[in-house]
Design an enzyme around this catalytic site. Structure first.
Site, PDB file in Angstrom:
ATOM      1  N   CYS A  85     -14.711  13.188   7.193  1.00  0.00           N
ATOM      2  CA  CYS A  85     -13.430  13.544   6.572  1.00  0.00           C
ATOM      3  C   CYS A  85     -13.571  14.715   5.595  1.00  0.00           C
ATOM      4  O   CYS A  85     -12.647  15.509   5.445  1.00  0.00           O
ATOM      5  CB  CYS A  85     -12.801  12.343   5.877  1.00  0.00           C
ATOM      6  SG  CYS A  85     -13.795  11.600   4.583  1.00  0.00           S
ATOM      7  N   HIS A 160     -12.049   8.870   0.837  1.00  0.00           N
ATOM      8  CA  HIS A 160     -11.439   9.744   1.836  1.00  0.00           C
ATOM      9  C   HIS A 160     -11.096  11.099   1.215  1.00  0.00           C
ATOM     10  O   HIS A 160     -10.748  11.179   0.035  1.00  0.00           O
ATOM     11  CB  HIS A 160     -10.176   9.081   2.382  1.00  0.00           C
ATOM     12  CG  HIS A 160      -9.536   9.814   3.505  1.00  0.00           C
ATOM     13  ND1 HIS A 160     -10.218  10.213   4.637  1.00  0.00           N
ATOM     14  CD2 HIS A 160      -8.251  10.256   3.674  1.00  0.00           C
ATOM     15  CE1 HIS A 160      -9.391  10.836   5.452  1.00  0.00           C
ATOM     16  NE2 HIS A 160      -8.199  10.884   4.886  1.00  0.00           N
TER      17      HIS A 160
END
Length: 396
Positions: A85, A160
């Site tokens: 990510c 994230h």
């Protein structure tokens, strides 16, 4: 191949070198330590290409609608592989920078052209199967002589990365776990787009604080401090070098114009005038100035060179630090540790060293706990006043 991606640390030195290894030219990452109005004050906003934000991911539903990336002229790739990510957020941000502002390098240029007609999911698959991108990402894999097998049922915190960009005077959030970009809003007249993004990030952090207050301060709902915000900006080392060189050309021409008028001038350095930028005033233009004005220009450029030289020195030290840290990240230090332990055991100093190390570790744990408590109070207070400050870099 697509699944073989390692976790990498959220660090400006890591991300800057990652971009360099992929082939992107002229960018670096700068950490942002505040969400107050002064957050981006030290940066050249004209050369701020995007933001990358790290936060704790809880898998909660997000009711905000997404837009069709192709309809809005935005490059957007969905994340289809684990542990990527950070790289995906960086790539999505860079791919949306106009080509006249940033050189993506040969690979990303070709990649962007190849994926132009693909939907977000296929773009994500293309990222996962790109050998140059995967190789650059995995070059930061932590080397170790032992493989540590974790319990499959063991659950750790998930983090994230997402990106923020400005496209056609609108701010978008790029989250690879969503179906498309999220339109944050239009940039108000007279404002810079980072103000809109800053307010959105501040609200996100404030939401955590409100949930913590509603939970009654339980451990699970305690104030979340692990956020990290980075700005993607122009390479400040290169910029400083170019500005110094320009100032040297201008100072030299001004000095020569003074010499031509019989002034006693010391030429402190020499540059090849044939290579001077086209926008620097000509000898004729400078000779038309008063002597006093020409001398003031020389003094001004000398001062500018001195100030930029300080910036240059700071940037060089920063890069030396990044290089050392990245080399350590890639080094396997287990053999060194084992060798040191054997030597300490041989001389009867292993257990005393262990007890001393444990004592130091426990002291650091207590200090960190106290610091976290102070930070929780500070975050709650600053967010209540529409400010917001934090810093706690974490891994993906």
């Amino acid at each position: 191949m697509g699944d073989d991606w390692c976790t990498i640390e959220s660090d400006p030195g890591v991300f800057t070198q990652l971009c360099q290894e992929i082939g992107v030219k002229g960018v670096q990452f700068e950490e942002i330590y505040s969400l107050g109005p002064e957050a981006f004050a030290s940066l050249d906003l004209d050369k701020l290409y995007g933001l990358v934000f790290l936060f704790k991911w809880k898998g909660e539903a997000d009711p905000r609608p997404t837009v069709d990336a192709s309809d809005h002229g935005i490059f957007f790739a969905q994340q289809v592989i684990h542990n990527a990510c950070a790289t995906q957020a960086i790539l999505s941000t860079l791919m949306n920078v106009p080509s006249d502002k940033l050189d993506l390098g040969p690979h990303l240029k070709e990649f962007k052209e190849f994926t132009v007609g693909l939907d977000p999911q296929m773009k994500g698959l293309a990222v996962s199967n790109s050998e140059p991108i995967r190789k650059a990402h995995n070059s930061f894999r932590q080397q170790t002589s032992f493989e540590i097998v974790h319990d499959k049922n063991e659950k750790g915190d998930a983090f994230h990365f997402i990106g923020y960009i400005c496209h056609e005077n609108k701010v978008y959030e790029l989250d690879g776990l969503k179906a498309g970009p999220v339109l944050i809003g239009a940039v108000p007249d007279g404002a810079h787009w980072t103000e809109t993004a800053r307010e959105e990030i501040r609200k996100r952090i404030e939401t955590y604080t409100q949930k913590a207050a509603a939970s009654g301060g339980s451990e699970e709902g305690s104030v979340e401090l692990r956020f990290n915000l980075m700005a993607i900006v122009a390479n400040q080392l290169h910029d400083a070098e170019q500005q110094i060189l320009r100032a040297r050309y201008l100072r030299q021409r001004a000095n020569i114009s003074l010499v031509s008028r019989g002034e006693d001038v010391e030429l402190v350095d020499e540059v090849d005038d044939d290579d001077a930028p086209a926008d620097i005033p000509s000898f004729e233009d400078l000779s038309a100035k008063d002597v006093a004005d020409a001398k003031a220009l020389v003094a001004e450029q000398t001062c500018k060179i001195e100030e930029l030289s300080k910036v240059l020195e700071v940037e060089k030290k920063k890069r030396d630090k990044w290089t050392r840290e990245n080399n350590l990240r890639r080094a396997d230090l287990v053999p060194l540790a084992l060798c040191a332990m054997r030597h300490l055991a041989r001389v009867g100093a292993l257990m005393p060293a262990f007890e001393k190390g444990k004592e130091v570790h426990l002291k650091r744990v207590e200090e960190k706990k106290a610091a976290d408590e102070r930070m929780q109070i500070a975050v709650t207070s600053t967010l209540a006043n529409a400010g917001g400050g934090w810093h706690a870099p974490e891994e993906e």
